[in-house]
Write a protein that holds these residues in place. Structure first.
Motif, PDB file in Angstrom:
ATOM      1  N   ILE A   1       0.783  -1.263   0.121  1.00 31.90           N
ATOM      2  CA  ILE A   1       0.112   0.260   0.091  1.00 31.90           C
ATOM      3  C   ILE A   1       0.960   1.170   0.079  1.00 31.90           C
ATOM      4  CG2 ILE A   1      -1.695   1.364   1.340  1.00 31.90           C
ATOM      5  CD1 ILE A   1      -2.881  -1.416   2.448  1.00 31.90           C
ATOM      6  N   GLY A   2       1.814   1.092   0.769  1.00 34.78           N
ATOM      7  CA  GLY A   2       3.008   2.214   0.886  1.00 34.78           C
ATOM      8  C   GLY A   2       3.401   2.574  -0.681  1.00 34.78           C
ATOM      9  N   HIS A   3       3.900   1.489  -1.479  1.00 34.20           N
ATOM     10  CA  HIS A   3       4.240   1.771  -2.756  1.00 34.20           C
ATOM     11  C   HIS A   3       3.131   2.472  -3.542  1.00 34.20           C
ATOM     12  CE1 HIS A   3       8.141  -0.402  -3.236  1.00 34.20           C
ATOM     13  NE2 HIS A   3       7.653  -1.211  -2.541  1.00 34.20           N
TER      14      HIS A   3
ATOM     15  N   LYS B   1      15.246   3.690  -3.010  1.00 36.78           N
ATOM     16  CA  LYS B   1      14.449   4.597  -2.312  1.00 36.78           C
ATOM     17  C   LYS B   1      12.989   4.309  -2.077  1.00 36.78           C
ATOM     18  CE  LYS B   1      13.325   9.371  -2.897  1.00 36.78           C
ATOM     19  NZ  LYS B   1      13.226  10.730  -3.639  1.00 36.78           N
ATOM     20  N   MET B   2      12.483   3.746  -3.220  1.00 36.77           N
ATOM     21  CA  MET B   2      11.038   3.514  -2.972  1.00 36.77           C
ATOM     22  C   MET B   2      10.762   2.378  -2.283  1.00 36.77           C
ATOM     23  SD  MET B   2       9.970   3.396  -7.124  1.00 36.77           S
ATOM     24  CE  MET B   2       9.717   4.692  -8.079  1.00 36.77           C
ATOM     25  N   GLU B   3      11.487   1.464  -1.896  1.00 40.43           N
ATOM     26  CA  GLU B   3      11.550   0.082  -1.003  1.00 40.43           C
ATOM     27  C   GLU B   3      11.597   1.053   0.425  1.00 40.43           C
ATOM     28  OE1 GLU B   3      10.629  -2.801  -1.417  1.00 40.43           O
ATOM     29  OE2 GLU B   3      10.462  -2.618  -3.587  1.00 40.43           O
ATOM     30  N   HIS B   4      12.673   1.813   0.549  1.00 40.03           N
ATOM     31  CA  HIS B   4      12.651   2.546   1.901  1.00 40.03           C
ATOM     32  C   HIS B   4      11.423   3.287   2.429  1.00 40.03           C
ATOM     33  CE1 HIS B   4      14.394   4.457   5.367  1.00 40.03           C
ATOM     34  NE2 HIS B   4      13.824   5.589   4.725  1.00 40.03           N
ATOM     35  N   GLU B   5      10.803   3.960   1.187  1.00 36.43           N
ATOM     36  CA  GLU B   5       9.577   4.797   1.584  1.00 36.43           C
ATOM     37  C   GLU B   5       8.404   3.737   1.828  1.00 36.43           C
ATOM     38  OE1 GLU B   5      10.904   8.371  -1.320  1.00 36.43           O
ATOM     39  OE2 GLU B   5       9.418   6.962  -1.973  1.00 36.43           O
TER      40      GLU B   5
END
Length: 81
Positions: free
Chosen positions: A19-21, A40-44
């Motif tokens: 969901i964060g992605h 960066k996207m995985e971290h977010e």
């Protein structure tokens, strides 16, 4: 599709991560192919999942955010330190 051999807790973490992605990277499919952007996207997405897990933990355990203990939260919820 989630793997059926995962615990409910792990399945919830994965769903929140995804969901964060979706919320943060609606137009990011092309960027995801680039190593730096993917990290960066995985971290977010992980940050989103953790925020939601903390909110749920506080609500379910009737804990005020000022009394939150990150170490206890991480140990209780199976996160590595």
């Amino acid at each position: 599709m989630l793997r059926s051999d995962l615990s409910e807790e792990m399945q919830q973490k994965i769903i929140l991560h995804e969901i964060g992605h979706h919320l943060a990277h609606k137009e990011g499919a092309i960027l995801y192919r680039m190593q730096r952007e993917r990290l960066k996207m995985e971290h977010e997405a992980d940050c989103f999942m953790l925020k939601e897990e903390v909110k749920n933990y506080l609500a379910c355990n009737n804990i005020d955010k000022d009394d939150f203990n990150a170490i206890i939260f991480l140990q209780t919820n199976g996160f590595s330190l």
